[in-house]
Design a protein around this motif. Structure first.
Motif, PDB file in Angstrom:
ATOM      1  N   UNK A 111     -34.203 -18.431  31.404  1.00  0.00           N
ATOM      2  CA  UNK A 111     -34.098 -17.548  32.571  1.00  0.00           C
ATOM      3  C   UNK A 111     -33.320 -16.296  32.173  1.00  0.00           C
ATOM      4  N   UNK A 112     -33.978 -15.171  32.191  1.00  0.00           N
ATOM      5  CA  UNK A 112     -33.309 -13.910  31.853  1.00  0.00           C
ATOM      6  C   UNK A 112     -32.713 -13.247  33.090  1.00  0.00           C
ATOM      7  N   UNK A 113     -33.131 -13.735  34.268  1.00  0.00           N
ATOM      8  CA  UNK A 113     -32.627 -13.181  35.518  1.00  0.00           C
ATOM      9  C   UNK A 113     -32.472 -14.313  36.520  1.00  0.00           C
ATOM     10  N   UNK A 114     -31.393 -14.279  37.308  1.00  0.00           N
ATOM     11  CA  UNK A 114     -31.122 -15.310  38.308  1.00  0.00           C
ATOM     12  C   UNK A 114     -31.324 -14.742  39.704  1.00  0.00           C
ATOM     13  N   UNK A 115     -31.574 -15.597  40.682  1.00  0.00           N
ATOM     14  CA  UNK A 115     -31.601 -15.129  42.072  1.00  0.00           C
ATOM     15  C   UNK A 115     -30.264 -14.476  42.431  1.00  0.00           C
ATOM     16  N   UNK A 116     -30.309 -13.465  43.277  1.00  0.00           N
ATOM     17  CA  UNK A 116     -29.076 -12.745  43.636  1.00  0.00           C
ATOM     18  C   UNK A 116     -28.040 -13.687  44.242  1.00  0.00           C
ATOM     19  N   UNK A 117     -28.505 -14.622  45.059  1.00  0.00           N
ATOM     20  CA  UNK A 117     -27.559 -15.561  45.670  1.00  0.00           C
ATOM     21  C   UNK A 117     -26.832 -16.379  44.611  1.00  0.00           C
ATOM     22  N   UNK A 118     -27.515 -16.712  43.529  1.00  0.00           N
ATOM     23  CA  UNK A 118     -26.898 -17.514  42.481  1.00  0.00           C
ATOM     24  C   UNK A 118     -25.899 -16.681  41.683  1.00  0.00           C
ATOM     25  N   UNK A 119     -26.202 -15.424  41.457  1.00  0.00           N
ATOM     26  CA  UNK A 119     -25.281 -14.570  40.707  1.00  0.00           C
ATOM     27  C   UNK A 119     -24.003 -14.312  41.496  1.00  0.00           C
ATOM     28  N   UNK A 120     -24.105 -14.264  42.818  1.00  0.00           N
ATOM     29  CA  UNK A 120     -22.932 -13.998  43.656  1.00  0.00           C
ATOM     30  C   UNK A 120     -22.147 -15.269  43.985  1.00  0.00           C
ATOM     31  N   UNK A 121     -22.728 -16.425  43.724  1.00  0.00           N
ATOM     32  CA  UNK A 121     -22.156 -17.694  44.172  1.00  0.00           C
ATOM     33  C   UNK A 121     -20.734 -17.940  43.659  1.00  0.00           C
ATOM     34  N   UNK A 122     -20.416 -17.710  42.364  1.00  0.00           N
ATOM     35  CA  UNK A 122     -19.052 -18.012  41.889  1.00  0.00           C
ATOM     36  C   UNK A 122     -17.970 -17.220  42.614  1.00  0.00           C
ATOM     37  N   UNK A 123     -18.288 -15.997  43.051  1.00  0.00           N
ATOM     38  CA  UNK A 123     -17.297 -15.189  43.748  1.00  0.00           C
ATOM     39  C   UNK A 123     -17.202 -15.551  45.230  1.00  0.00           C
ATOM     40  N   UNK A 124     -18.294 -16.017  45.794  1.00  0.00           N
ATOM     41  CA  UNK A 124     -18.318 -16.314  47.229  1.00  0.00           C
ATOM     42  C   UNK A 124     -17.825 -17.717  47.553  1.00  0.00           C
ATOM     43  N   UNK A 125     -17.969 -18.651  46.612  1.00  0.00           N
ATOM     44  CA  UNK A 125     -17.673 -20.052  46.896  1.00  0.00           C
ATOM     45  C   UNK A 125     -16.879 -20.636  45.727  1.00  0.00           C
TER      46      UNK A 125
END
Length: 743
Positions: free
Chosen positions: A217-231
């Motif tokens: 996977x060279x690109x992740x869903x935006x929700x997954x990229x933001x997940x560590x900072x949000x949760x």
């Protein structure tokens, strides 16, 4: 328990470090110009793993005088430190001391001098003791399940994506993401396009079907990229988003399994090394224990202490421990393949591992400390019946809670507690109902049957546990018992129900026999499954024969060894109920309660109580200052084997030395004479065949020293060498962090 100040804590840590080392044998000590060199104890009996009867050959040199050799017969009380694999001998008494060939007057003076050297205590490695203990009784065995797991084979880098049963998905609030609850991997599903994303050791993979095929996977869903900072629950993913493609990065094959599985991973096509003196060859380009037997062209694969065989690597595989070719027992100890000898029925290494598994770890518990114990359930307590008994066990908690009538018993880190309420408050149990010891291996709480508890006369409680508590079980075979890791039964996990607005659903994985933590070997780019925590594997992890695995399941990658585990993220040990917070370490044999439990090892011990929220730790010295003072009392300076060779004492008080090319007997005047081995063995055989014959008995006694110096002493020499090798390998594994095995 009094508070221990920092300076004393440093001393205690130093004492622990000293006692955690075996300086080797022989050992030398000099007092007022007199020099004593002791050779390794030869053990005659270890009663209840407490009272040790042993012999020692020694060389005693008075100041300005000549060396005199002797033999001492001693009795000592032992305390076993199973975590550091050390045995502390104390309350040592010499029952008899012999100086072969010396006149009575001189012998009396030398005996008094020797007795002045006897210390209050001295340490020796557990491996050395176990190798030398006479193994006269068969060990009790248990009927385990030995069905083979699903076995994948790969000739390129591969990784096992193992899910504990059919995947259970839970939504992540305010995102289009779901994650798989019942796996230690980070696996997500993007509900907007039904794609899956899997963090494989630091590299993201993607697919539209969990069965594969997978691609990078060279690109992740935006929700997954933001997940560590949000949760914060997913904060450990921060280092892996966004994905960073590295040139030449290895792309592993992914094997997906919802049932127990293993991967045999080759570095290219299989390459074989012939084992001398056998018709066996081992595969030298895999981290698995895989052999080929040339007369039948069969493959033999060792995993979790069990052997499986197949006519081809594609299978089918069948349980083969009782039917191993005799050549396995003939593997030379010097061969890299000798790592598997503890799992070959009938070998001395297997007998050592079985004995080790029976040695108890004992703690003394102050009953008042039960107030510290808490059990957390996922909702109201739920219980399920234990097959074949009138008992039930709690299913929706990480702890082992068992209902016996209208009482509840909790086994927490090797200590029993009881209450009239499943949630407590808990009291330290003075004893354990016998019904608990009828729990069968098919139950996920079976391991608690290896924990016993009694009340001492002083009002404290003594709890003891053996290796079965950690999942190391003695399995019977036609030609001898071996240690198997895990019961072989599959125990479905507990997965909680997701409720909107609440925390993530609970997942309590039961102890598994197969599978393990992920590893990535940077030198080869190989992905696979770490097996060091799952059975008697390898020279570096030989002690895994005795403490085979922790059963750790995590949401992020962890490193498990036979001696404990350290993890990044939340780790949980299904066998013992122990948890460790981020970057904390724990060991299932670790002491319970920072102020409640002391060990009887006579050494400084670090203690901790671990929970999902973190770790509390304190220091204490269970024997006052004694351990720090006596760790070197018997001479922690190992003396090199001199021209006297490797010395032994026989049962008659004679002293022998192994010159490397033969045996010699001390004549008492400073000289040595060669032993006529063939004559001595003939007399021994005659006595064994006609023990009632007076003449034969008299003849045997006349030559008993010679026979001990040949046949009997040769076996003791082999035991001593095996114990030394095992001790060194264990210490090396500790220095290297208990890592995985390599050939």
């Amino acid at each position: 328990m009094k508070k221990i100040f920092p300076v004393l804590s440093i001393l205690l840590i130093s004492a622990t470090a000293l006692l955690a080392q075996d300086p080797g044998w022989p050992r030398q000590r000099v007092v007022q110009g007199n020099t004593l060199v002791n050779y390794q104890p030869q053990i005659d009996d270890w009663k209840n793993f407490r009272e040790l009867k042993f012999r020692m050959a020694f060389s005693l040199t008075p100041a300005g005088g000549k060396a005199v050799v002797g033999a001492a017969f001693l009795i000592a009380i032992t305390d076993v430190d199973t975590e550091n694999h050390m045995v502390l001998l104390h309350d040592i008494q010499a029952t008899n001391i012999y100086f072969p060939g010396s006149d009575p007057g001189a012998a009396a003076q030398m005996e008094a001098m020797f007795r002045s050297f006897i210390p209050p205590s001295f340490p020796i490695s557990l491996e050395r003791v176990v190798a030398c203990v006479p193994k006269t009784q068969s060990a009790p065995t248990v009927q385990l399940r030995n069905d083979p797991p699903e076995i994948f084979v790969s000739y390129q880098p591969a990784i096992l994506l193992d899910v504990d049963g059919q995947p259970t998905f839970a939504p992540i609030e305010k995102t289009d993401l779901e994650y798989v609850v019942n796996t230690h991997w980070a696996v997500f599903r993007d509900t907007s396009n039904a794609e899956y994303f899997f963090l494989a050791g630091g590299q993201w993979m993607r697919t539209s079907n969990l069965q594969g095929p997978w691609s990078v996977a060279t690109k992740l869903p935006k929700d997954l990229e933001k997940l560590p900072q949000k949760d914060s629950h997913w904060a450990d993913l921060a280092n892996y988003v966004p994905p960073s493609a590295k040139p030449g990065a290895v792309v592993p094959a992914v094997f997906y399994s919802t049932r127990p599985a293993q991967v045999i991973l080759f570095d290219g096509q299989p390459s074989y090394t012939q084992i001398p003196q056998t018709q066996l060859a081992y595969v030298n380009n895999t981290m698995s224990y895989l052999f080929r037997y040339s007369p039948t062209n069969q493959y033999f694969y060792l995993i979790s202490g069990r052997w499986f065989s197949a006519n081809s690597l594609a299978g089918p595989w069948t349980f083969a421990t009782p039917n191993l070719p005799p050549d396995f027992a003939q593997i030379p100890p010097s061969s890299p393949a000798a790592q598997v000898l503890p799992s070959v029925p009938g070998t001395e290494e297997a007998k050592d591992s079985v004995l080790m598994a029976q040695i108890p770890t004992t703690v003394i518990v102050n009953p008042a400390a039960a107030a510290q114990v808490q059990v957390t359930y996922d909702g109201n307590p739920q219980f399920a019946p234990i097959e074949g008994t009138s008992l039930s066990y709690a299913t929706n908690t990480a702890q082992k809670v068992i209902q016996v009538g209208d009482q509840y018993f909790l086994c927490f880190q090797g200590v029993w507690f009881y209450s009239s309420n499943p949630a407590g408050p808990w009291q330290t149990a003075p004893s354990v109902p016998q019904q608990i010891y009828t729990i069968p291996p098919s139950s996920p709480v079976y391991n608690v049957t290896y924990v016993t508890q009694v009340m001492n006369s002083d009002g404290n409680v003594q709890a003891s546990s053996t290796a079965g508590y950690l999942g190391a079980f003695v399995m019977g075979a036609a030609v001898g018992a071996v240690i198997a890791g895990g019961t072989g039964y599959y125990y479905p996990p507990y997965v909680g129900v997701y409720h909107v607005g609440y925390a993530y659903p609970a997942y309590y994985g039961s102890a598994a026999t197969y599978g393990g933590s992920a590893y990535y070997h940077s030198a080869t780019g190989a992905y696979g499954v770490s097996q060091t925590a799952y059975g008697p594997y390898g020279s570096a992890t030989r002690s895994a024969s005795y403490n085979p695995y922790t059963g750790t399941s995590t949401h992020t990658a962890s490193v498990s060894t036979p001696y404990g585990h350290a993890s990044a993220g939340t780790a949980y040990n299904p066998y013992t109920g122990a948890s460790a917070a981020t970057h904390q370490g724990s060991n299932a044999y670790g002491s319970w309660g920072s102020s409640a439990v002391s060990t009887p090892y006579g050494s400084a011990t670090a203690q901790h109580q671990t929970t999902a929220q973190g770790t509390e730790a304190s220091m204490q010295n269970s024997a006052g200052g004694k351990a720090a003072g006596t760790s070197t009392a018997y001479g922690n300076t190992a003396a090199a084997k001199s021209s006297n060779g490797d010395m032994y004492a026989d049962h008659d008080g004679n002293v022998y030395k192994n010159t490397g090319s033969g045996w010699q007997k001390s004549n008492g005047s400073g000289g040595w004479s060669s032993v006529n081995s063939s004559s001595a063995q003939q007399h021994e055989q005659s006595y064994q065949q006609h023990p009632s014959s007076t003449s034969s008995a008299s003849s045997y006694q006349q030559h008993s020293g010679s026979s001990s110096g040949t046949q009997g002493m040769q076996q003791e020499a082999q035991n001593r060498q095996r114990g030394e090798q095992s001790s060194q390998r264990y210490q090396q594994s500790q220095h290297s962090g208990g890592g995985g095995r390599r050939r």
